[in-house]
Design a protein around this motif. Structure first.
Motif, PDB file in Angstrom:
ATOM      1  N   GLN A   1      -5.096  -4.567  -4.296  1.00  0.00           N
ATOM      2  CA  GLN A   1      -5.059  -3.702  -5.173  1.00  0.00           C
ATOM      3  C   GLN A   1      -4.944  -4.227  -6.611  1.00  0.00           C
ATOM      4  O   GLN A   1      -3.978  -5.162  -6.685  1.00  0.00           O
ATOM      5  CB  GLN A   1      -4.055  -2.377  -4.946  1.00  0.00           C
ATOM      6  CG  GLN A   1      -4.485  -1.791  -3.823  1.00  0.00           C
ATOM      7  CD  GLN A   1      -3.670  -0.526  -3.656  1.00  0.00           C
ATOM      8  OE1 GLN A   1      -3.449   0.311  -4.645  1.00  0.00           O
ATOM      9  NE2 GLN A   1      -3.014  -0.347  -2.337  1.00  0.00           N
TER      10      GLN A   1
ATOM     11  N   THR B   1      -4.943  -3.157 -11.031  1.00  0.00           N
ATOM     12  CA  THR B   1      -5.456  -1.825 -12.028  1.00  0.00           C
ATOM     13  C   THR B   1      -5.177  -2.491 -13.374  1.00  0.00           C
ATOM     14  O   THR B   1      -3.790  -3.068 -13.489  1.00  0.00           O
ATOM     15  CB  THR B   1      -4.665  -0.718 -11.890  1.00  0.00           C
ATOM     16  OG1 THR B   1      -4.802  -0.075 -10.519  1.00  0.00           O
ATOM     17  CG2 THR B   1      -4.964   0.293 -12.973  1.00  0.00           C
TER      18      THR B   1
ATOM     19  N   LEU C   1       0.281  -1.623 -11.617  1.00  0.00           N
ATOM     20  CA  LEU C   1       0.230  -0.882 -10.323  1.00  0.00           C
ATOM     21  C   LEU C   1       1.193   0.455 -10.030  1.00  0.00           C
ATOM     22  O   LEU C   1       1.390   0.704  -8.909  1.00  0.00           O
ATOM     23  CB  LEU C   1       0.357  -1.856  -9.084  1.00  0.00           C
ATOM     24  CG  LEU C   1      -0.684  -2.869  -9.098  1.00  0.00           C
ATOM     25  CD1 LEU C   1      -0.271  -3.924  -8.229  1.00  0.00           C
ATOM     26  CD2 LEU C   1      -2.012  -2.487  -9.101  1.00  0.00           C
TER      27      LEU C   1
ATOM     28  N   GLU D   1      -0.424   3.198  -7.874  1.00  0.00           N
ATOM     29  CA  GLU D   1      -0.660   2.864  -6.757  1.00  0.00           C
ATOM     30  C   GLU D   1       0.902   2.641  -5.809  1.00  0.00           C
ATOM     31  O   GLU D   1       0.885   2.742  -4.612  1.00  0.00           O
ATOM     32  CB  GLU D   1      -1.326   1.568  -6.403  1.00  0.00           C
ATOM     33  CG  GLU D   1      -2.831   1.529  -7.058  1.00  0.00           C
ATOM     34  CD  GLU D   1      -2.993   1.493  -8.467  1.00  0.00           C
ATOM     35  OE1 GLU D   1      -4.178   1.788  -8.979  1.00  0.00           O
ATOM     36  OE2 GLU D   1      -2.006   1.299  -9.155  1.00  0.00           O
TER      37      GLU D   1
END
Length: 209
Positions: free
Chosen positions: A31, A33, A184, A187
């Motif tokens: 992940q 971002t 993050l 998330e």
């Protein structure tokens, strides 16, 4: 000694020391971002990497240099590696890592830089006694000596990162001041921990009445 298949990114050491959960989200769950801070950092690295090579009489400079250490099980790229001409005619490597912000209170940036130095030592069979961190907010270098203590912390952090990634388990969230600036945040959902704590304290209060 690690094999080629076991290598993890040098940057994972910095992520781990900043937050083990962030490290797992990036390197286990894949992940990522962007936010304004990561975008600024990426732009800075791209400007550095686009230069290529530079040479002066006493210093040769390599940009975006591939790095690897089988001893630590790490792979990555160095923003800048300067090679300083010594009196005996040899060239002394000096890694320079670029960071967009300010010097940090912990050693996460220093450990990342030290891992680059250890990688250069292994690759070139030379001693690398120090490197430098360049901080965009301060617009200056901070020289970092690779002391025995920093080298030991770097090796221990590399081991912890390998253990974390081998486990495949993402640690639970914990909330503190660093979370607000983490790319993050959405998330990770660290605020769920704080809210659960508030609910638990509320229930304890009710039960005592």
């Amino acid at each position: 000694m690690y094999s080629e298949d076991d290598l993890v990114m040098i940057s994972a050491l910095q992520h781990y020391l900043f937050c083990p959960r962030q490290c797992a989200l990036i390197h286990i769950e894949q992940q990522w971002t962007e936010n304004i801070y990561t975008a600024e950092g990426q732009a800075m690295h791209e400007r550095v990497h686009s230069v290529g090579k530079e040479s002066r009489r006493q210093i040769k400079v390599e940009f975006d240099l591939p790095l690897r250490s089988l001893q630590l099980g790490l792979v990555g790229r160095g923003d800048i590696v300067e090679f300083h001409l010594q009196d005996d005619g040899s060239w002394q490597p000096f890694p320079v890592e670029y960071k967009r912000g300010r010097p940090k209170k912990d050693n996460c940036d220093k450990v990342q830089l030290c891992a680059q130095g250890i990688s250069l030592e292994e690759m070139l069979a030379v001693e690398v006694p120090s490197g430098a961190l360049y901080y965009g907010k301060k617009k200056r270098r901070v020289e970092i000596p690779f002391t025995p203590e920093l080298r030991q912390e770097t090796k221990e952090t590399a081991n912890k990162v390998h253990q974390l990634l081998s486990s495949g388990i993402t640690p639970p969230p914990s909330y503190d001041d660093r979370c607000e600036n983490c790319s993050l945040f959405a998330e990770c959902l660290p605020e769920t921990v704080r809210k659960k704590g508030k609910v638990a304290r509320y229930m304890q209060t009710i039960l005592r009445l």
